[in-house]
Design an enzyme around this catalytic site. Structure first.
Site, PDB file in Angstrom:
ATOM      1  NE  ARG A 108      -2.599   1.137   3.656  1.00 55.75           N
ATOM      2  CZ  ARG A 108      -3.471   1.212   4.660  1.00 55.75           C
ATOM      3  NH1 ARG A 108      -4.773   1.130   4.430  1.00 55.75           N
ATOM      4  NH2 ARG A 108      -3.050   1.344   5.908  1.00 55.75           N
ATOM      5  CB  SER A 109       1.831   3.822  -2.247  1.00 56.61           C
ATOM      6  OG  SER A 109       3.004   3.052  -2.471  1.00 56.61           O
ATOM      7  N   GLY A 110      -0.633   4.983  -1.281  1.00 60.30           N
ATOM      8  CA  GLY A 110      -1.603   6.002  -0.872  1.00 60.30           C
ATOM      9  C   GLY A 110      -2.966   5.434  -0.517  1.00 60.30           C
ATOM     10  N   GLY A 111      -3.190   4.136  -0.772  1.00 65.50           N
ATOM     11  CA  GLY A 111      -4.444   3.493  -0.383  1.00 65.50           C
ATOM     12  C   GLY A 111      -5.667   3.884  -1.195  1.00 65.50           C
ATOM     13  CG  HIS A 112      -6.168   7.321  -3.277  1.00 63.32           C
ATOM     14  ND1 HIS A 112      -5.213   7.496  -2.321  1.00 63.32           N
ATOM     15  CD2 HIS A 112      -6.907   8.448  -3.291  1.00 63.32           C
ATOM     16  CE1 HIS A 112      -5.375   8.689  -1.780  1.00 63.32           C
ATOM     17  NE2 HIS A 112      -6.386   9.293  -2.334  1.00 63.32           N
ATOM     18  N   GLY A 180       3.138   5.400  -5.577  1.00 62.94           N
ATOM     19  CA  GLY A 180       3.316   3.978  -5.879  1.00 62.94           C
ATOM     20  C   GLY A 180       2.211   3.415  -6.745  1.00 62.94           C
ATOM     21  CE1 TYR A 468      -4.645   4.506 -15.980  1.00 62.61           C
ATOM     22  CE2 TYR A 468      -6.320   5.912 -14.988  1.00 62.61           C
ATOM     23  CZ  TYR A 468      -4.999   5.567 -15.154  1.00 62.61           C
ATOM     24  OH  TYR A 468      -4.021   6.274 -14.498  1.00 62.61           O
ATOM     25  CG  LEU A 469      -4.159  -1.446 -13.448  1.00 62.38           C
ATOM     26  CD1 LEU A 469      -4.911  -2.751 -13.289  1.00 62.38           C
ATOM     27  CD2 LEU A 469      -2.667  -1.705 -13.496  1.00 62.38           C
ATOM     28  CE1 TYR A 471      -9.365   6.976 -12.336  1.00 61.05           C
ATOM     29  CE2 TYR A 471     -10.997   7.165 -14.065  1.00 61.05           C
ATOM     30  CZ  TYR A 471     -10.095   7.756 -13.200  1.00 61.05           C
ATOM     31  OH  TYR A 471      -9.952   9.112 -13.187  1.00 61.05           O
TER      32      TYR A 471
HETATM   33  C1  FAD Z   1      -9.945  10.380  -5.079  1.00 59.43           C
HETATM   34  C2  FAD Z   1      -9.196   9.709  -6.207  1.00 59.43           C
HETATM   35  C3  FAD Z   1      -8.722  10.472  -7.269  1.00 59.43           C
HETATM   36  C4  FAD Z   1      -7.994   9.903  -8.304  1.00 59.43           C
HETATM   37  N1  FAD Z   1      -7.516  10.686  -9.327  1.00 59.43           N
HETATM   38  C5  FAD Z   1      -6.770  10.135 -10.313  1.00 59.43           C
HETATM   39  C6  FAD Z   1      -6.199  10.932 -11.360  1.00 59.43           C
HETATM   40  O1  FAD Z   1      -6.360  12.152 -11.416  1.00 59.43           O
HETATM   41  N2  FAD Z   1      -5.475  10.308 -12.316  1.00 59.43           N
HETATM   42  C7  FAD Z   1      -5.246   8.961 -12.287  1.00 59.43           C
HETATM   43  O2  FAD Z   1      -4.565   8.466 -13.179  1.00 59.43           O
HETATM   44  N3  FAD Z   1      -5.773   8.185 -11.323  1.00 59.43           N
HETATM   45  C8  FAD Z   1      -6.524   8.744 -10.338  1.00 59.43           C
HETATM   46  N4  FAD Z   1      -7.040   7.945  -9.342  1.00 59.43           N
HETATM   47  C9  FAD Z   1      -6.771   6.505  -9.369  1.00 59.43           C
HETATM   48  C10 FAD Z   1      -5.425   6.226  -8.721  1.00 59.43           C
HETATM   49  O3  FAD Z   1      -4.388   6.564  -9.629  1.00 59.43           O
HETATM   50  C11 FAD Z   1      -5.273   4.757  -8.381  1.00 59.43           C
HETATM   51  O4  FAD Z   1      -6.256   4.384  -7.463  1.00 59.43           O
HETATM   52  C12 FAD Z   1      -3.877   4.463  -7.813  1.00 59.43           C
HETATM   53  O5  FAD Z   1      -3.609   3.092  -7.924  1.00 59.43           O
HETATM   54  C13 FAD Z   1      -3.774   4.921  -6.380  1.00 59.43           C
HETATM   55  O6  FAD Z   1      -2.465   4.832  -5.910  1.00 59.43           O
HETATM   56  P1  FAD Z   1      -2.237   4.700  -4.323  1.00 59.43           P
HETATM   57  O7  FAD Z   1      -0.796   4.507  -4.103  1.00 59.43           O
HETATM   58  O8  FAD Z   1      -2.924   5.819  -3.635  1.00 59.43           O
HETATM   59  O9  FAD Z   1      -3.077   3.391  -4.032  1.00 59.43           O
HETATM   60  P2  FAD Z   1      -2.794   2.005  -3.290  1.00 59.43           P
HETATM   61  O10 FAD Z   1      -4.168   1.517  -2.960  1.00 59.43           O
HETATM   62  O11 FAD Z   1      -1.824   2.144  -2.202  1.00 59.43           O
HETATM   63  O12 FAD Z   1      -2.175   1.113  -4.437  1.00 59.43           O
HETATM   64  C14 FAD Z   1      -2.831   0.831  -5.656  1.00 59.43           C
HETATM   65  C15 FAD Z   1      -2.206  -0.398  -6.314  1.00 59.43           C
HETATM   66  O13 FAD Z   1      -0.808  -0.187  -6.503  1.00 59.43           O
HETATM   67  C16 FAD Z   1      -0.049  -1.155  -5.776  1.00 59.43           C
HETATM   68  N5  FAD Z   1       1.108  -0.476  -5.189  1.00 59.43           N
HETATM   69  C17 FAD Z   1       1.081   0.620  -4.388  1.00 59.43           C
HETATM   70  N6  FAD Z   1       2.332   0.965  -4.052  1.00 59.43           N
HETATM   71  C18 FAD Z   1       3.169   0.088  -4.647  1.00 59.43           C
HETATM   72  C19 FAD Z   1       4.590  -0.051  -4.650  1.00 59.43           C
HETATM   73  N7  FAD Z   1       5.371   0.782  -3.963  1.00 59.43           N
HETATM   74  N8  FAD Z   1       5.131  -1.077  -5.352  1.00 59.43           N
HETATM   75  C20 FAD Z   1       4.331  -1.933  -6.036  1.00 59.43           C
HETATM   76  N9  FAD Z   1       2.983  -1.835  -6.065  1.00 59.43           N
HETATM   77  C21 FAD Z   1       2.405  -0.833  -5.373  1.00 59.43           C
HETATM   78  C22 FAD Z   1      -0.999  -1.673  -4.726  1.00 59.43           C
HETATM   79  O14 FAD Z   1      -0.613  -2.935  -4.260  1.00 59.43           O
HETATM   80  C23 FAD Z   1      -2.299  -1.659  -5.457  1.00 59.43           C
HETATM   81  O15 FAD Z   1      -2.386  -2.775  -6.316  1.00 59.43           O
HETATM   82  C24 FAD Z   1      -7.773   8.507  -8.289  1.00 59.43           C
HETATM   83  C25 FAD Z   1      -8.260   7.736  -7.234  1.00 59.43           C
HETATM   84  C26 FAD Z   1      -8.975   8.320  -6.203  1.00 59.43           C
HETATM   85  C27 FAD Z   1      -9.500   7.471  -5.081  1.00 59.43           C
END
Ligand code: FAD
Ligand code: NAG
Ligand code: NAG
Ligand code: NAG
Ligand code: NAG
Length: 532
Positions: A108-112, A180, A468-469, A471
């Site tokens: 987990r990086s940002g948890g989105h 991430g 789109y992955l 999403y």
């Molecule tokens: C409010 C909101 C707004 C958004 N806006 C946009 C946008 O403007 N443009 C866009 O393109 N997308 C957008 N997204 C989608 C977003 O890009 C994805 O949800 C992205 O995967 C989130 O990254 P995260 O690190 O926060 O999530 P996480 O839930 O931490 O990770 C997402 C995935 O990546 C993997 N991962 C995380 N960190 C690593 C690492 N260090 N090494 C290997 N794998 C890792 C996780 O295991 C999981 O499979 C948005 C999502 C939300 C909820």
């Protein structure tokens, strides 16, 4: 829709580990802890980074990065523990010990993640949480930055803007998103027509692979580097940091927003929008969001046009007058501000909010979320738009968004990165539903509405329902990593990656043949390997 088959075997393991790890303190997990200690650097004691359910802050650490309240529920499976890595050796230890103890790891990086993949699993699992690893080193001289994956986009934007007002990381528009996840899956923001996807600017990475080796681009090789820049990095390893090129923006840029409360009476505007939006000047990006606001008894479709122009408002006004006069953009609608300030306006922060807000890590999740994506290949007819608006008024909650493509996206090969959606697309389509009622019944109801709208949209969007992955959408298929793993993987894989899926499978089979790095939508290993 959820095909979460917990096999008897993993159920058995779940019990053993749950009893061993979760219901007692860490003294009962001595073999696992010994393993972690053995494999991490003595100068970096790993227990300080471990949260078991018996540690008082376990729940708050877990909940802090749950960005989708659909998974903040007592029925959501919880990790056996959370490892908040503070050092690369903690990641190496986590991988090696998880392998030898048969535990699944979620990164987990940002948890989105829209399906909670980074912190929910139906197998016994733990979370490797990256939020402590968030250094950002900006070098304006060569216009690059090294960014650890636990950083948020907001932190990156702030740290770059501290050093230069004319350089930007070409990431997404939501400041709390983690580096991430977004980079691993592609990444797009409001400069995609000018600078491409986020991964198009990534030039190096530090990865811990399945054998615990720390690799950079040169030592991992071009194939693996390609895979972790858009193919979903979590299928291949743990990315510790990405190196990016910074792109140049003018200072100021022009920002504008136009809201039209009754789109049914203004179908011509949306009709024109979809005919021109991918052909405009590359410096111009116009996003359209259509929703049905819940006010009064008169239901109407509202359109919100968000505009970023990489230039000044005078030039923006003349471009709009020439190409899209129907929108009626006026001088008073425009603001000439720095790119970072435009980002705050884009994400709806009140005017005057200081940019230091981008450094805040407190972004309480406010809703349960479901997202679906698609690609628009042809403009929609007026009749079609009329039908879509009627359906939106019937369903009320799902929001329909268009993010324009074209520009440099037309010039980048569809195999340059795993993200394949380049030329031939007018816009990325997002279907978004947010709700506040807790519980499974409400979730079913709203997810049903979302799926119904998605089905309804089928005549208007890509024939094979490309997606789109970033999403992430489990309705496209999930993988239980049994004998059908490859076939299951192909169901979502070709939608996310089109023909790049084949190359991803090939790389996966080479670098992680035992499929340690897996989740519901990870890249499967080749059936030739898994059956041998
Ligand atoms: C409010 C909101 C707004 C958004 N806006 C946009 C946008 O403007 N443009 C866009 O393109 N997308 C957008 N997204 C989608 C977003 O890009 C994805 O949800 C992205 O995967 C989130 O990254 P995260 O690190 O926060 O999530 P996480 O839930 O931490 O990770 C997402 C995935 O990546 C993997 N991962 C995380 N960190 C690593 C690492 N260090 N090494 C290997 N794998 C890792 C996780 O295991 C999981 O499979 C948005 C999502 C939300 C909820
Ligand atoms: C959690 O508890 C264990 C003992 O059960 C301890 O070793 C560990 O340091 C605690 N974690 C933190 C972050 O304090
Ligand atoms: C998540 O659930 C916990 C436990 O029910 C609750 O205390 C917390 O406020 C919830 N988080 C949010 C952001 O609603
Ligand atoms: C950032 O720079 C510091 C100091 O030079 C260095 O120790 C660190 O490894 C760098 N971090 C990244 C992510 O490159
Ligand atoms: C979901 O949709 C189906 C039909 O598409 C319907 O039968 C079912 O009742 C719906 N469920 C909910 C919870 O609304």
């Amino acid at each position: 829709m959820k095909t979460s088959n917990i096999s008897l075997l993993s159920f058995f393991f779940f019990f053993v580990f749950f009893t061993a790890l979760a219901t007692s303190d860490s003294t009962n997990n001595k073999p696992f802890l010994d393993c972690l200690n053995t494999h991490s650097e003595p100068s970096q004691p790993i227990p300080k980074a471990l949260y078991f359910p018996t540690n008082s802050s376990y729940s708050s650490v877990l909940q802090f990065y749950i960005r989708n309240l659909r998974f903040n529920d007592s029925t959501t499976p919880k990790p056996l523990f959370i490892l908040t890595a503070m050092h690369v050796s903690h990641i190496q230890a986590a991988i090696l010990c998880a392998k030898s103890h048969g535990l699944e790891m979620r990164i987990r990086s940002g948890g989105h993640d829209f399906e909670g993949v980074s912190y929910v699993s139906n197998s016994p699992f733990f979370v490797l949480d990256m939020f402590n690893l968030r250094a950002i080193n900006v070098t304006i001289e060569d216009e690059t930055a090294w960014i650890q994956t636990g950083a948020t986009l907001g932190e990156v934007y702030y740290r770059v803007s501290e050093k230069s007002k004319i350089h930007v990381f070409p990431g997404g528009t939501c400041p709390s998103v983690g580096v991430g996840g977004i980079v691993g899956g592609g990444g797009f923001g409001n400069m995609v027509r000018k600078h491409g996807m986020t991964v198009d600017s990534i030039i190096d990475a530090i990865l811990v692979d399945v054998n615990g080796r720390v690799l950079d681009r040169a030592s991992m090789g071009e194939d693996l580097f390609w895979a972790i820049t858009g193919g979903g990095a979590s299928s291949f390893g743990v990315v510790v940091a990405y190196k990016t090129r910074l792109v140049r923006v003018p200072n100021p840029v022009a920002f504008a927003v136009i809201q039209i409360s009754n789109m049914q009476n203004n179908i011509d505007i949306v009709y024109k929008f979809l005919r021109i939006v991918d052909k405009l000047d590359n410096d111009l990006f116009i996003k359209l969001a259509l929703d049905v606001p819940k006010t009064g008894d008169q239901k109407t479709v509202r359109g919100t046009f968000l505009i970023l122009f990489l230039g000044d408002s005078e030039k923006l006004l003349s471009l709009m007058k020439k190409n899209f006069p129907e929108l009626g953009l006026k001088k008073g609608d425009c603001a000439d501000i720095s790119w970072v300030d435009s980002l705050l306006r884009w994400t709806n922060f009140p005017i005057g909010t200081p940019t230091t807000v981008l450094l805040s890590r407190i972004h309480p999740a406010t809703a349960c979320l479901k997202r679906k994506s698609d690609l628009l290949k042809n403009p929609i007819s007026k009749k079609g738009l009329d039908l879509i608006f009627k359906k939106m008024i019937e369903l009320e909650t799902p929001v329909l968004k268009f993010f324009p493509y074209g520009g440099v996206m037309n010039t980048i090969s569809s195999s340059a990165k795993p993200f394949p959606h380049r030329a031939g697309n007018i816009a990325l389509v997002e279907i978004a539903t947010n709700w506040n009622e807790p519980g499974a019944e409400a979730a079913n109801y709203y997810m049903n509405l979302t799926n119904e709208f998605y089905e309804f949209m089928s005549p208007f969007v890509s024939e094979s329902r490309e997606a789109y992955l970033d999403y992430r959408d489990f309705n496209l298929g999930v993988n239980n990593h049994g004998p059908d793993s490859y076939v299951q993987g192909a169901s979502y894989g070709y939608k996310y990656f089109k023909n790049n899926f084949d190359k991803l499978v090939e790389i996966k089979s080479k670098v992680d043949p035992d499929n340690f790095f897996r989740n519901e939508q990870s890249i499967p290993v080749s059936p030739l390997i898994s059956s041998s």
